[in-house]
Design an enzyme around this catalytic site. Structure first.
Site, mmCIF file in Angstrom:
data_model
loop_
_atom_site.group_PDB
_atom_site.id
_atom_site.type_symbol
_atom_site.label_atom_id
_atom_site.label_comp_id
_atom_site.label_asym_id
_atom_site.label_seq_id
_atom_site.Cartn_x
_atom_site.Cartn_y
_atom_site.Cartn_z
ATOM 1 N N ASP A 1 44.755 42.426 51.076
ATOM 2 C CA ASP A 1 43.343 42.547 51.040
ATOM 3 C C ASP A 1 42.610 43.587 50.388
ATOM 4 O O ASP A 1 42.996 44.792 50.439
ATOM 5 C CB ASP A 1 42.817 42.503 52.713
ATOM 6 N N TYR B 1 34.873 36.969 46.047
ATOM 7 C CA TYR B 1 34.079 36.318 46.660
ATOM 8 C C TYR B 1 32.912 35.559 45.910
ATOM 9 O O TYR B 1 32.144 36.019 45.260
ATOM 10 C CB TYR B 1 33.149 37.139 47.812
ATOM 11 N N THR B 2 33.764 34.069 45.577
ATOM 12 C CA THR B 2 32.942 33.643 44.284
ATOM 13 C C THR B 2 31.755 32.548 44.803
ATOM 14 O O THR B 2 31.190 31.859 43.950
ATOM 15 C CB THR B 2 34.099 32.725 43.684
ATOM 16 N N TYR C 1 25.500 38.113 44.097
ATOM 17 C CA TYR C 1 26.798 37.699 43.537
ATOM 18 C C TYR C 1 26.865 38.671 42.001
ATOM 19 O O TYR C 1 27.694 39.527 41.847
ATOM 20 C CB TYR C 1 26.967 36.340 43.333
ATOM 21 N N TRP D 1 31.035 29.219 34.569
ATOM 22 C CA TRP D 1 31.234 27.908 34.968
ATOM 23 C C TRP D 1 32.709 27.520 34.877
ATOM 24 O O TRP D 1 33.099 26.347 34.045
ATOM 25 C CB TRP D 1 30.196 26.882 34.028
HETATM 26 N N1 LIG Z 1 34.383 30.317 39.470
HETATM 27 C C1 LIG Z 1 33.445 30.412 38.625
HETATM 28 O O1 LIG Z 1 32.742 29.357 38.258
HETATM 29 C C2 LIG Z 1 33.404 31.635 38.053
HETATM 30 C C3 LIG Z 1 32.547 32.011 36.934
HETATM 31 C C4 LIG Z 1 32.296 33.410 36.471
HETATM 32 C C5 LIG Z 1 33.249 34.468 36.949
HETATM 33 N N2 LIG Z 1 34.180 34.032 37.770
HETATM 34 C C6 LIG Z 1 35.090 35.051 38.262
HETATM 35 O O2 LIG Z 1 36.611 34.576 37.878
HETATM 36 C C7 LIG Z 1 37.373 35.193 38.907
HETATM 37 C C8 LIG Z 1 38.297 33.920 39.566
HETATM 38 O O3 LIG Z 1 37.456 33.035 40.093
HETATM 39 P P1 LIG Z 1 37.908 31.798 40.876
HETATM 40 O O4 LIG Z 1 37.177 30.810 40.751
HETATM 41 O O5 LIG Z 1 39.414 31.552 40.207
HETATM 42 O O6 LIG Z 1 38.101 32.404 42.259
HETATM 43 P P2 LIG Z 1 38.560 31.630 43.403
HETATM 44 O O7 LIG Z 1 39.135 30.212 43.206
HETATM 45 O O8 LIG Z 1 37.478 31.600 44.560
HETATM 46 O O9 LIG Z 1 39.696 32.359 44.052
HETATM 47 C C9 LIG Z 1 39.457 33.698 44.828
HETATM 48 C C10 LIG Z 1 40.709 34.477 44.767
HETATM 49 O O10 LIG Z 1 40.412 35.711 45.469
HETATM 50 C C11 LIG Z 1 41.323 35.857 46.614
HETATM 51 N N3 LIG Z 1 40.754 36.475 47.748
HETATM 52 C C12 LIG Z 1 39.842 36.228 48.528
HETATM 53 N N4 LIG Z 1 39.506 37.022 49.341
HETATM 54 C C13 LIG Z 1 40.420 38.114 49.032
HETATM 55 C C14 LIG Z 1 40.714 39.564 49.600
HETATM 56 N N5 LIG Z 1 39.839 39.988 50.558
HETATM 57 N N6 LIG Z 1 41.591 40.400 49.111
HETATM 58 C C15 LIG Z 1 42.421 39.737 48.188
HETATM 59 N N7 LIG Z 1 42.128 38.520 47.491
HETATM 60 C C16 LIG Z 1 41.213 37.821 47.856
HETATM 61 C C17 LIG Z 1 41.562 34.492 47.089
HETATM 62 O O11 LIG Z 1 43.030 34.343 47.775
HETATM 63 P P3 LIG Z 1 43.194 33.504 49.055
HETATM 64 O O12 LIG Z 1 43.032 31.986 48.236
HETATM 65 O O13 LIG Z 1 44.693 33.715 49.269
HETATM 66 O O14 LIG Z 1 42.528 33.740 49.960
HETATM 67 C C18 LIG Z 1 41.732 33.803 45.755
HETATM 68 O O15 LIG Z 1 43.181 33.927 45.101
HETATM 69 C C19 LIG Z 1 36.420 35.574 39.988
HETATM 70 O O16 LIG Z 1 36.498 37.226 39.724
HETATM 71 C C20 LIG Z 1 35.107 35.182 39.713
HETATM 72 O O17 LIG Z 1 34.286 36.018 40.360
HETATM 73 C C21 LIG Z 1 34.313 32.692 38.221
#
Ligand SMILES: NC(=O)c1ccc[n+]([C@@H]2O[C@H](COP(=O)([O-])OP(=O)(O)OC[C@H]3O[C@@H](n4cnc5c(N)ncnc54)[C@H](OP(=O)(O)O)[C@@H]3O)[C@@H](O)[C@H]2O)c1
Length: 278
Positions: A34, A59-60, A123, A148
């Site tokens: 965590d 936290y997305t 966020y 996105w």
């Molecule tokens: N999704 C988008 O559209 C978007 C856009 C711009 C930037 N981003 C950035 O890109 C990155 C990847 O995004 P994503 O969409 O792949 O995210 P995601 O699918 O929501 O995955 C989040 C990850 O964070 C882990 N996590 C959650 N709470 C945690 C904690 N307390 N300690 C350690 N790990 C934790 C989750 O683990 P578990 O599954 O094991 O709980 C999962 O591996 C993030 O930094 C996000 O802000 C995303």
């Protein structure tokens, strides 16, 4: 090279785990660490002793962050600070994933890395504050802003649109927010390239081109061969808890020094639809 992926169970993390061949890679999800627990972070980083840490954990849920700011800042700012401290301690380089939502969307041309941050949402603020803290702590770290994101490994816009389009004859989708859709596989490959090239500073990593959510949805429905009609609406007609920037197109210029370029979002979408169908 030895890499540690924190957030390896998420949409990007799973793509990173699959794409990162040749190097020694350790991937951790929230069950293993965590990121809010500084002691545990220190322990896993010391055990892995990586050259690079790719920090994809976050936290997305953008609307969730708006109603739960304490969790948003704990996860998206304080957690990354814990990881940066551990990286500094073992001499690892850090690549932190950030977002187009650090900008206010008032620009009319693609955002460059040095443009002023002015986030509209909790966020976006949590990501912007993390960027500032990390650059203070580890000036050589790499901040990769993306936008996105879509892929087969988790909830994403194309998946939602396809599920709705299977059940409804018509969909309303907002046409006054513009950005760059990004396929998780292409983002993962670019991140690996950045680590291999010893990247530092802020970089913008998205698929090429840009569109509105409406245009994106229309292409998704067409690509899947569905007859569902897609109608453009305004953000005012579809209010959400967190405000979004009207224009958050990120310029790809910062990738040029590394010889990295990403395919168009339409090309990424075509491969996503193939991957999803198989
Ligand atoms: N999704 C988008 O559209 C978007 C856009 C711009 C930037 N981003 C950035 O890109 C990155 C990847 O995004 P994503 O969409 O792949 O995210 P995601 O699918 O929501 O995955 C989040 C990850 O964070 C882990 N996590 C959650 N709470 C945690 C904690 N307390 N300690 C350690 N790990 C934790 C989750 O683990 P578990 O599954 O094991 O709980 C999962 O591996 C993030 O930094 C996000 O802000 C995303």
């Amino acid at each position: 090279m030895k890499a540690l992926i924190v957030g390896a169970t998420g949409l990007l993390g799973k793509a990173l785990m699959r794409e990162w061949a040749r190097d020694e890679v350790v991937g951790l999800g929230s069950k293993e660490v965590d990121i809010r627990d500084a002691g545990k972070v220190q322990e896993v980083v010391e055990k892995a002793r990586p050259d690079w840490i790719a920090l994809a954990a976050a936290y997305t849920d953008v609307d969730g962050c708006e109603s739960n700011p304490d969790l948003a800042f704990a996860m998206n700012r304080d957690g990354p600070v814990n990881v940066a401290e551990a990286a500094k301690h073992v001499g690892a380089k850090l690549l932190f994933l950030s977002s187009d939502y650090v900008f206010d969307g008032k620009s009319t041309s693609p955002y460059e890395t040095q443009d002023v941050r002015n986030p509209l949402s909790v966020y976006g603020r949590s990501k912007a504050e993390a960027e500032i803290r990390l650059l203070e702590m580890l000036p050589e770290c790499c901040i990769a802003r993306t936008s996105w994101l879509f892929g087969v490994d988790g909830k994403c816009f194309p998946d939602t649109i396809l599920k709705l389009a299977m059940r409804q004859p018509a969909l309303d989708v907002v046409n006054d927010q513009r950005g760059c859709p990004t396929y998780s596989v292409d983002l993962a490959r670019a991140i690996i390239g950045l680590c291999r090239n010893q990247a530092s500073g802020i970089v913008h990593v998205t698929n090429a081109g840009n569109c509105s959510w409406f245009e994106f949805a229309r292409e998704i429905v067409k690509g899947a061969g569905l007859a569902t009609e897609v109608h453009p609406v305004s953000s005012q007609q579809m209010p959400r808890p967190a405000p979004r920037p009207a224009y958050s197109v990120l310029s790809p210029k910062s990738l040029q020094p590394y010889g990295i370029s990403l395919p168009t979002w339409q090309d990424g979408l075509r491969r996503y639809l193939e991957e999803r169908a198989s």
